[in-house]
Enzyme design. Structure first.
Site, PDB file in Angstrom:
ATOM      1  N   LYS A   1       0.837  -1.205   0.000  1.00  0.00           N
ATOM      2  CA  LYS A   1       0.000   0.000   0.000  1.00  0.00           C
ATOM      3  C   LYS A   1       0.874   1.258   0.000  1.00  0.00           C
ATOM      4  O   LYS A   1       0.650   2.177  -0.772  1.00  0.00           O
ATOM      5  CB  LYS A   1      -0.931   0.020   1.237  1.00  0.00           C
TER       6      LYS A   1
ATOM      7  N   ARG B   1      -9.889   0.188   8.748  1.00  0.00           N
ATOM      8  CA  ARG B   1      -9.333  -1.131   9.018  1.00  0.00           C
ATOM      9  C   ARG B   1     -10.307  -2.005   9.780  1.00  0.00           C
ATOM     10  O   ARG B   1     -10.011  -3.156  10.068  1.00  0.00           O
ATOM     11  CB  ARG B   1      -8.103  -0.938   9.892  1.00  0.00           C
TER      12      ARG B   1
ATOM     13  N   ARG C   1      12.131  -5.037   4.643  1.00  0.00           N
ATOM     14  CA  ARG C   1      11.702  -3.654   4.401  1.00  0.00           C
ATOM     15  C   ARG C   1      12.574  -2.659   5.164  1.00  0.00           C
ATOM     16  O   ARG C   1      12.959  -2.878   6.301  1.00  0.00           O
ATOM     17  CB  ARG C   1      10.253  -3.470   4.849  1.00  0.00           C
TER      18      ARG C   1
ATOM     19  N   ARG D   1      11.326  -0.987  10.840  1.00  0.00           N
ATOM     20  CA  ARG D   1      10.243  -0.734  11.790  1.00  0.00           C
ATOM     21  C   ARG D   1      10.236  -1.749  12.924  1.00  0.00           C
ATOM     22  O   ARG D   1      10.513  -2.921  12.706  1.00  0.00           O
ATOM     23  CB  ARG D   1       8.893  -0.765  11.060  1.00  0.00           C
TER      24      ARG D   1
ATOM     25  N   ARG E   1       0.139  -9.491  13.064  1.00  0.00           N
ATOM     26  CA  ARG E   1      -0.569  -8.458  12.275  1.00  0.00           C
ATOM     27  C   ARG E   1      -1.406  -9.104  11.176  1.00  0.00           C
ATOM     28  O   ARG E   1      -2.501  -8.636  10.853  1.00  0.00           O
ATOM     29  CB  ARG E   1       0.446  -7.477  11.674  1.00  0.00           C
TER      30      ARG E   1
HETATM   31  P1  AP5 Z   1       4.831  -1.565   1.770  1.00  0.00           P
HETATM   32  O1  AP5 Z   1       4.479  -0.738   0.587  1.00  0.00           O
HETATM   33  O2  AP5 Z   1       5.577  -0.916   2.886  1.00  0.00           O
HETATM   34  O3  AP5 Z   1       3.530  -2.321   2.335  1.00  0.00           O
HETATM   35  P2  AP5 Z   1       2.276  -1.760   3.130  1.00  0.00           P
HETATM   36  O4  AP5 Z   1       1.079  -2.458   2.580  1.00  0.00           O
HETATM   37  O5  AP5 Z   1       2.249  -0.265   3.147  1.00  0.00           O
HETATM   38  O6  AP5 Z   1       2.640  -2.360   4.556  1.00  0.00           O
HETATM   39  P3  AP5 Z   1       2.517  -1.772   6.025  1.00  0.00           P
HETATM   40  O7  AP5 Z   1       3.272  -2.749   6.921  1.00  0.00           O
HETATM   41  O8  AP5 Z   1       2.941  -0.348   6.087  1.00  0.00           O
HETATM   42  O9  AP5 Z   1       1.030  -1.916   6.280  1.00  0.00           O
HETATM   43  P4  AP5 Z   1       0.335  -1.987   7.605  1.00  0.00           P
HETATM   44  O10 AP5 Z   1      -1.046  -1.845   7.130  1.00  0.00           O
HETATM   45  O11 AP5 Z   1       0.587  -3.162   8.470  1.00  0.00           O
HETATM   46  O12 AP5 Z   1       1.034  -0.828   8.450  1.00  0.00           O
HETATM   47  P5  AP5 Z   1       0.530   0.582   8.946  1.00  0.00           P
HETATM   48  O13 AP5 Z   1       1.696   1.468   8.967  1.00  0.00           O
HETATM   49  O14 AP5 Z   1      -0.689   0.999   8.217  1.00  0.00           O
HETATM   50  O15 AP5 Z   1       5.632  -2.855   1.224  1.00  0.00           O
HETATM   51  C1  AP5 Z   1       6.183  -3.818   2.110  1.00  0.00           C
HETATM   52  C2  AP5 Z   1       7.573  -4.256   1.613  1.00  0.00           C
HETATM   53  O16 AP5 Z   1       7.412  -4.984   0.387  1.00  0.00           O
HETATM   54  C3  AP5 Z   1       8.531  -3.088   1.290  1.00  0.00           C
HETATM   55  O17 AP5 Z   1       9.838  -3.445   1.654  1.00  0.00           O
HETATM   56  C4  AP5 Z   1       8.410  -2.932  -0.248  1.00  0.00           C
HETATM   57  O18 AP5 Z   1       9.609  -2.414  -0.823  1.00  0.00           O
HETATM   58  C5  AP5 Z   1       8.153  -4.372  -0.679  1.00  0.00           C
HETATM   59  N1  AP5 Z   1       7.303  -4.469  -1.869  1.00  0.00           N
HETATM   60  C6  AP5 Z   1       6.227  -3.689  -2.199  1.00  0.00           C
HETATM   61  N2  AP5 Z   1       5.691  -4.082  -3.377  1.00  0.00           N
HETATM   62  C7  AP5 Z   1       6.430  -5.159  -3.789  1.00  0.00           C
HETATM   63  C8  AP5 Z   1       6.377  -6.014  -4.942  1.00  0.00           C
HETATM   64  N3  AP5 Z   1       5.448  -5.870  -5.884  1.00  0.00           N
HETATM   65  N4  AP5 Z   1       7.304  -7.013  -5.031  1.00  0.00           N
HETATM   66  C9  AP5 Z   1       8.261  -7.182  -4.056  1.00  0.00           C
HETATM   67  N5  AP5 Z   1       8.357  -6.399  -2.964  1.00  0.00           N
HETATM   68  C10 AP5 Z   1       7.452  -5.392  -2.819  1.00  0.00           C
HETATM   69  O19 AP5 Z   1       0.061   0.222  10.437  1.00  0.00           O
HETATM   70  C11 AP5 Z   1       0.973  -0.069  11.470  1.00  0.00           C
HETATM   71  C12 AP5 Z   1       0.226  -0.219  12.789  1.00  0.00           C
HETATM   72  O20 AP5 Z   1      -0.434   1.042  13.115  1.00  0.00           O
HETATM   73  C13 AP5 Z   1      -0.917  -1.244  12.802  1.00  0.00           C
HETATM   74  O21 AP5 Z   1      -0.422  -2.552  13.092  1.00  0.00           O
HETATM   75  C14 AP5 Z   1      -1.815  -0.684  13.916  1.00  0.00           C
HETATM   76  O22 AP5 Z   1      -1.294  -0.971  15.192  1.00  0.00           O
HETATM   77  C15 AP5 Z   1      -1.715   0.818  13.701  1.00  0.00           C
HETATM   78  N6  AP5 Z   1      -2.760   1.332  12.791  1.00  0.00           N
HETATM   79  C16 AP5 Z   1      -2.550   1.931  11.574  1.00  0.00           C
HETATM   80  N7  AP5 Z   1      -3.722   2.264  11.004  1.00  0.00           N
HETATM   81  C17 AP5 Z   1      -4.694   1.860  11.876  1.00  0.00           C
HETATM   82  C18 AP5 Z   1      -6.103   1.899  11.831  1.00  0.00           C
HETATM   83  N8  AP5 Z   1      -6.765   2.422  10.777  1.00  0.00           N
HETATM   84  N9  AP5 Z   1      -6.788   1.375  12.877  1.00  0.00           N
HETATM   85  C19 AP5 Z   1      -6.155   0.844  13.956  1.00  0.00           C
HETATM   86  N10 AP5 Z   1      -4.806   0.772  14.047  1.00  0.00           N
HETATM   87  C20 AP5 Z   1      -4.080   1.270  13.014  1.00  0.00           C
END
Ligand code: AP5
Length: 218
Positions: A13, A88, A123, A156, A167
């Protein structure tokens, strides 16, 4: 252009958000980035959120909804926004509707769990900009440094294998239901019903980008 990016942790994402926000000139609203900024600043919200995030759990709906409502009311969201990591849960999605936070498209990026575990262990991120790298799949020009600023990249705290597996469990139990939610919503005969699209998230990042642009009507 108002878009939700839906998908498991590590589905890509954040990676695809960089392309979309540039192309459409809209702000990326990442609830994860907002929470990490609060953790870094040491605010009361950040202190509370850190424990929850490090455990791979979700921060309370009430806090998250408050953050997003405040953010979308800002001037730079007038022409649209990209929601990354929100909603979410069903209560978060319902709160959007109750508060008239409409979207035009819901894009689901679909990736299997085992692929996600490989991705997240490699990552690296530039916290200030949200730019995302991978040590093998998308390495920076210089090891450990952000391409644009040269600043250090970090790993991270919630990217350990154990936390990633947790997660993923949370995603399957609380977030995946939003796929059905938005499929049903998209079929409603109302002017605020979004279009739901599913894009395979495995393969080259630029092919995935092009598929998303096509789905967004490019
Ligand atoms: P990346 O693009 O970083 O993936 P992402 O989907 O953004 O992953 P996140 O871990 O950031 O998502 P998340 O939803 O768990 O975290 P968030 O910060 O929202 O890609 C991942 C890796 O793969 C990278 O190294 C990239 O280079 C590689 N990659 C990408 N595309 C590729 C491809 N095609 N081929 C190969 N490699 C590839 O949330 C973190 C925490 O915050 C949650 O656990 C929760 O505690 C809290 N939180 C956030 N939002 C909420 C909410 N709305 N409600 C409640 N808690 C929340």
């Amino acid at each position: 252009m108002r878009v939700i990016l839906l998908g498991a942790p590590g589905a890509g994402k954040g990676t695809q958000a960089q392309f979309i926000k540039e192309k459409y000139g809209i702000p990326q609203i990442s609830t994860g980035d907002m929470l990490r900024a609060a953790v870094k600043a040491g605010t009361p919200l950040g202190l509370e959120a850190k424990k929850v995030m490090d455990a791979g759990q979700l921060v309370s709906d009430e806090i998250i909804i408050g953050l997003v409502k405040e953010r979308v009311a800002q001037d730079d969201c007038e022409k649209g926004y990209l929601l990354d990591g929100f909603p979410r849960t069903i209560p978060q999605a319902n709160a959007m509707r109750d508060n008239n936070i409409d979207v035009d498209y819901v894009v689901e990026i679909d990736v299997e769990d085992e692929e996600i575990i490989k991705r997240l262990s490699g990552r690296r991120v530039h916290p200030e900009s949200g730019r995302v790298y991978h040590v093998v799949y998308n390495p920076p020009k210089e090891e450990g440094k952000d391409d644009e600023t040269g600043e250090p990249l970090i790993q991270r705290d919630d990217d350990t294998e154990e936390t990633v597996r947790h997660r993923l469990d949370v995603y399957h139990s609380q977030t995946k239901v939003l796929v059905e939610y938005y499929k049903i919503f998209s079929q409603e005969d109302t002017k605020n019903a979004p279009e739901y699209v599913k894009v395979p998230g495995v393969g080259s990042m630029t092919d995935i980008r092009d598929n998303i642009f096509e789905a967004l009507g490019d």
